[in-house]
Design a protein around this motif. Structure first.
Motif, PDB file in Angstrom:
ATOM      1  N   TYR A 112     -14.654  -3.004   9.828  1.00  0.00           N
ATOM      2  CA  TYR A 112     -13.484  -2.212  10.072  1.00  0.00           C
ATOM      3  C   TYR A 112     -12.811  -2.634  11.597  1.00  0.00           C
ATOM      4  O   TYR A 112     -11.145  -3.057  11.333  1.00  0.00           O
ATOM      5  CB  TYR A 112     -12.946  -0.654   9.686  1.00  0.00           C
ATOM      6  CG  TYR A 112     -12.127  -0.175   9.393  1.00  0.00           C
ATOM      7  CD1 TYR A 112     -11.229  -0.722   8.890  1.00  0.00           C
ATOM      8  CD2 TYR A 112     -11.565   1.109  10.907  1.00  0.00           C
ATOM      9  CE1 TYR A 112     -10.173  -0.171   8.810  1.00  0.00           C
ATOM     10  CE2 TYR A 112     -10.652   1.149  10.907  1.00  0.00           C
ATOM     11  CZ  TYR A 112      -9.239   0.986   9.948  1.00  0.00           C
ATOM     12  OH  TYR A 112      -8.231   1.110   9.570  1.00  0.00           O
ATOM     13  N   GLY A 138       0.960  -1.226  -0.021  1.00  0.00           N
ATOM     14  CA  GLY A 138      -0.367  -0.480  -0.012  1.00  0.00           C
ATOM     15  C   GLY A 138       0.849   1.531   0.127  1.00  0.00           C
ATOM     16  O   GLY A 138       0.525   2.223   0.800  1.00  0.00           O
ATOM     17  N   SER A 153       1.090   3.285  -2.412  1.00  0.00           N
ATOM     18  CA  SER A 153       0.833   4.396  -3.549  1.00  0.00           C
ATOM     19  C   SER A 153       0.690   5.769  -2.896  1.00  0.00           C
ATOM     20  O   SER A 153       0.667   6.826  -3.553  1.00  0.00           O
ATOM     21  CB  SER A 153      -0.118   3.495  -4.800  1.00  0.00           C
ATOM     22  OG  SER A 153      -0.873   3.486  -4.070  1.00  0.00           O
ATOM     23  N   THR A 192      -6.050  10.843   6.039  1.00  0.00           N
ATOM     24  CA  THR A 192      -5.246  10.451   4.632  1.00  0.00           C
ATOM     25  C   THR A 192      -6.766  10.400   3.391  1.00  0.00           C
ATOM     26  O   THR A 192      -7.047  10.902   3.595  1.00  0.00           O
ATOM     27  CB  THR A 192      -4.189   9.114   4.535  1.00  0.00           C
ATOM     28  OG1 THR A 192      -5.624   8.315   4.794  1.00  0.00           O
ATOM     29  CG2 THR A 192      -3.351   8.938   5.852  1.00  0.00           C
ATOM     30  N   VAL A 237      -5.659   9.984  11.546  1.00  0.00           N
ATOM     31  CA  VAL A 237      -4.231   9.855  10.596  1.00  0.00           C
ATOM     32  C   VAL A 237      -5.099  11.101   8.956  1.00  0.00           C
ATOM     33  O   VAL A 237      -5.732  10.061   7.583  1.00  0.00           O
ATOM     34  CB  VAL A 237      -3.650   9.405  10.066  1.00  0.00           C
ATOM     35  CG1 VAL A 237      -2.086   9.419   9.060  1.00  0.00           C
ATOM     36  CG2 VAL A 237      -3.641   8.120  10.617  1.00  0.00           C
ATOM     37  N   GLY A 290      -4.589   6.725  15.657  1.00  0.00           N
ATOM     38  CA  GLY A 290      -5.349   6.922  15.689  1.00  0.00           C
ATOM     39  C   GLY A 290      -5.958   7.648  14.322  1.00  0.00           C
ATOM     40  O   GLY A 290      -5.876   7.304  12.776  1.00  0.00           O
ATOM     41  N   ASP A 336      -2.127  -6.811  -6.024  1.00  0.00           N
ATOM     42  CA  ASP A 336      -3.717  -6.813  -5.488  1.00  0.00           C
ATOM     43  C   ASP A 336      -3.417  -8.084  -4.084  1.00  0.00           C
ATOM     44  O   ASP A 336      -2.955  -8.968  -4.109  1.00  0.00           O
ATOM     45  CB  ASP A 336      -4.804  -6.962  -5.920  1.00  0.00           C
ATOM     46  CG  ASP A 336      -6.302  -6.989  -5.145  1.00  0.00           C
ATOM     47  OD1 ASP A 336      -5.850  -7.127  -4.133  1.00  0.00           O
ATOM     48  OD2 ASP A 336      -7.373  -6.577  -6.162  1.00  0.00           O
ATOM     49  N   VAL A 337      -3.063  -7.067  -2.985  1.00  0.00           N
ATOM     50  CA  VAL A 337      -3.048  -8.016  -1.584  1.00  0.00           C
ATOM     51  C   VAL A 337      -3.730  -9.274  -1.170  1.00  0.00           C
ATOM     52  O   VAL A 337      -3.812  -9.895  -0.543  1.00  0.00           O
ATOM     53  CB  VAL A 337      -2.735  -7.449  -0.793  1.00  0.00           C
ATOM     54  CG1 VAL A 337      -1.625  -6.631  -0.105  1.00  0.00           C
ATOM     55  CG2 VAL A 337      -3.552  -6.784  -0.109  1.00  0.00           C
ATOM     56  N   LYS A 368      -9.674  -4.479  12.227  1.00  0.00           N
ATOM     57  CA  LYS A 368      -8.167  -3.845  12.921  1.00  0.00           C
ATOM     58  C   LYS A 368      -7.433  -4.957  14.498  1.00  0.00           C
ATOM     59  O   LYS A 368      -6.820  -4.697  15.071  1.00  0.00           O
ATOM     60  CB  LYS A 368      -8.069  -2.699  12.855  1.00  0.00           C
ATOM     61  CG  LYS A 368      -8.037  -1.877  12.221  1.00  0.00           C
ATOM     62  CD  LYS A 368      -6.352  -2.273  11.258  1.00  0.00           C
ATOM     63  CE  LYS A 368      -6.892  -1.290   9.667  1.00  0.00           C
ATOM     64  NZ  LYS A 368      -5.579  -1.933   9.687  1.00  0.00           N
ATOM     65  N   ASN A 416       0.672  -2.540   5.612  1.00  0.00           N
ATOM     66  CA  ASN A 416       0.516  -1.418   5.680  1.00  0.00           C
ATOM     67  C   ASN A 416      -0.845  -1.420   4.800  1.00  0.00           C
ATOM     68  O   ASN A 416      -1.885  -0.574   5.180  1.00  0.00           O
ATOM     69  CB  ASN A 416       1.080  -0.160   5.261  1.00  0.00           C
ATOM     70  CG  ASN A 416       0.323   1.637   4.741  1.00  0.00           C
ATOM     71  OD1 ASN A 416      -0.031   1.822   5.970  1.00  0.00           O
ATOM     72  ND2 ASN A 416       0.580   1.555   3.292  1.00  0.00           N
ATOM     73  N   ILE A 462      -0.415   6.800   4.318  1.00  0.00           N
ATOM     74  CA  ILE A 462       0.872   6.145   5.102  1.00  0.00           C
ATOM     75  C   ILE A 462       1.935   5.298   5.208  1.00  0.00           C
ATOM     76  O   ILE A 462       3.196   5.977   4.557  1.00  0.00           O
ATOM     77  CB  ILE A 462       0.346   5.375   6.830  1.00  0.00           C
ATOM     78  CG1 ILE A 462      -0.680   6.232   7.386  1.00  0.00           C
ATOM     79  CG2 ILE A 462       1.231   4.756   7.511  1.00  0.00           C
ATOM     80  CD1 ILE A 462      -1.412   5.433   8.172  1.00  0.00           C
ATOM     81  N   ARG A 511      -1.497  -1.278  -6.044  1.00  0.00           N
ATOM     82  CA  ARG A 511      -2.634  -1.719  -7.325  1.00  0.00           C
ATOM     83  C   ARG A 511      -2.200  -0.789  -7.941  1.00  0.00           C
ATOM     84  O   ARG A 511      -1.849  -0.299  -9.404  1.00  0.00           O
ATOM     85  CB  ARG A 511      -4.134  -2.006  -7.438  1.00  0.00           C
ATOM     86  CG  ARG A 511      -4.691  -3.109  -6.416  1.00  0.00           C
ATOM     87  CD  ARG A 511      -5.584  -3.245  -5.601  1.00  0.00           C
ATOM     88  NE  ARG A 511      -6.223  -1.571  -4.944  1.00  0.00           N
ATOM     89  CZ  ARG A 511      -7.115  -1.605  -4.004  1.00  0.00           C
ATOM     90  NH1 ARG A 511      -8.234  -2.587  -4.227  1.00  0.00           N
ATOM     91  NH2 ARG A 511      -7.345  -0.689  -4.039  1.00  0.00           N
ATOM     92  N   ARG A 512      -2.166   0.596  -7.701  1.00  0.00           N
ATOM     93  CA  ARG A 512      -2.145   1.969  -8.983  1.00  0.00           C
ATOM     94  C   ARG A 512      -0.775   2.092  -8.884  1.00  0.00           C
ATOM     95  O   ARG A 512       0.236   2.896  -8.303  1.00  0.00           O
ATOM     96  CB  ARG A 512      -2.139   3.333  -7.795  1.00  0.00           C
ATOM     97  CG  ARG A 512      -4.730   3.497  -7.682  1.00  0.00           C
ATOM     98  CD  ARG A 512      -5.169   4.477  -7.384  1.00  0.00           C
ATOM     99  NE  ARG A 512      -5.153   3.985  -6.012  1.00  0.00           N
ATOM    100  CZ  ARG A 512      -4.887   5.260  -4.934  1.00  0.00           C
ATOM    101  NH1 ARG A 512      -5.274   6.577  -4.849  1.00  0.00           N
ATOM    102  NH2 ARG A 512      -4.363   4.635  -3.617  1.00  0.00           N
TER     103      ARG A 512
END
Ligand SMILES: NC(=O)c1ccc[n+]([C@@H]2O[C@H](COP(=O)([O-])OP(=O)(O)OC[C@H]3O[C@@H](n4cnc5c(N)ncnc54)[C@H](OP(=O)(O)O)[C@@H]3O)[C@@H](O)[C@H]2O)c1
Length: 256
Positions: A156, A12, A14, A191, A189, A187, A63-64, A160, A90, A17, A37-38
């Motif tokens: 989500y 991740g 691209s 992005t 971020v 916490g 792509d993971v 985590k 990440n 973070i 992926r991008r």
């Protein structure tokens, strides 16, 4: 511990973070394996990383969620890239903010497939080599969401919480080897995280950060690199970090 010439694999990379982490490792003279992926975004990060001091950068369009592609990407690395020293797990995302009983099952699957299964696939492909070489460090991206579930975010948060268990489990399972395992749990971020969560709704995404000086991706990258630079006998198990205006995943102080 010096990171000069170490091979650091960031998934991740691209955006957000992951991109900031790649650049922070570049500052230390690490060689970077970057995946996402991008491909276009990844190429921009790769070029900045070279300017910032990375002696070499190798990018992988990955792509993971694709188990075979992950294993194949690791198995087919050129020899000079095969000995990964540091893995930063990440790649991840949130999708939707809905009551559990109203949630979109496609959103759940995307989060679980990426944040849990993708992290496991990459770990399974990379860590055996670390154990054989008797060196390595896995740094996973957790979240305050994994500590305390917030309303409308159960899936989500569960992904985590799973990261937290996987991080702790892996640390136990590599005991007796020099491999280190760390979770960095931020916490809020600022992005593209909320933009992705709300499927591109910029207005809704910007409200998330209203009145709060959120963490910058660079703040998290700093901690990741700090954990990697501890002496070889020191393992940072988990770092929980928030903006000053955030106490936990539920409680914020917002400026008027
Ligand atoms: N932002 C926050 O408030 C926050 C807080 C705590 C934890 N985190 C965690 O931090 C990590 C990074 O998030 P971010 O805030 O930097 O979000 P972001 O700016 O949206 O970046 C997410 C990165 O993950 C990559 N990614 C997503 N799905 C992928 C897949 N299937 N395969 C490969 N790469 C994939 C994206 O790349 P492509 O789209 O190019 O594939 C992108 O590079 C995530 O694990 C997130 O859960 C974020």
């Amino acid at each position: 511990m010096s990171l000069k010439g170490k091979i650091v694999f960031v998934t991740g990379a691209s955006a957000g973070i992951g991109a900031a982490t790649a650049l922070a490792f570049a500052d230390q003279g690490a060689k970077l394996l970057l995946a996402a992926r991008r491909a276009g975004r990844l190429a921009e990060v790769a070029s900045k990383a070279k300017e910032r001091g990375a002696p070499a950068v190798h990018s992988i369009d990955l792509d993971v969620r694709d188990r075979r592609a992950v294993q194949n990407a690791i198995d087919s690395l050129p020899a000079e890239w095969a000995e990964i020293d540091i893995l930063v797990n990440n790649a991840g995302l949130s999708r939707g903010l809905d009551k559990l009983y109203m949630g979109k099952i496609e959103d759940w699957e995307e989060m679980i497939d990426t944040n849990v299964k993708g992290l496991l696939y990459v770990t399974r492909a990379v860590v055996p080599g670390m154990v054989v070489r008797s060196r390595g460090h896995v740094i996973n991206l957790g979240s305050t969401a994994g500590e305390l579930t917030y309303p409308n975010g159960a899936v989500y948060c569960a992904s985590k919480a799973a990261e937290r268990s996987i991080n702790d489990g892996l640390r136990q399972d590599v005991l007796g080897t020099p491999v280190r395992v760390t979770s960095v749990d931020p916490g809020m971020v600022e992005t593209d995280f909320s933009l992705v969560r709300f499927h591109g709704d910029t207005e809704r995404a910007s409200k998330v950060y209203k009145g709060v000086k959120a963490l910058r991706p660079e703040d998290v990258a700093d901690v990741i690199v700090w954990a990697a630079m501890r002496p070889a006998h020191v393992n940072i198990a988990r770092v929980l970090m928030t903006p000053v205006q955030q106490a936990n995943s539920l409680l914020f102080h917002r400026d008027e």
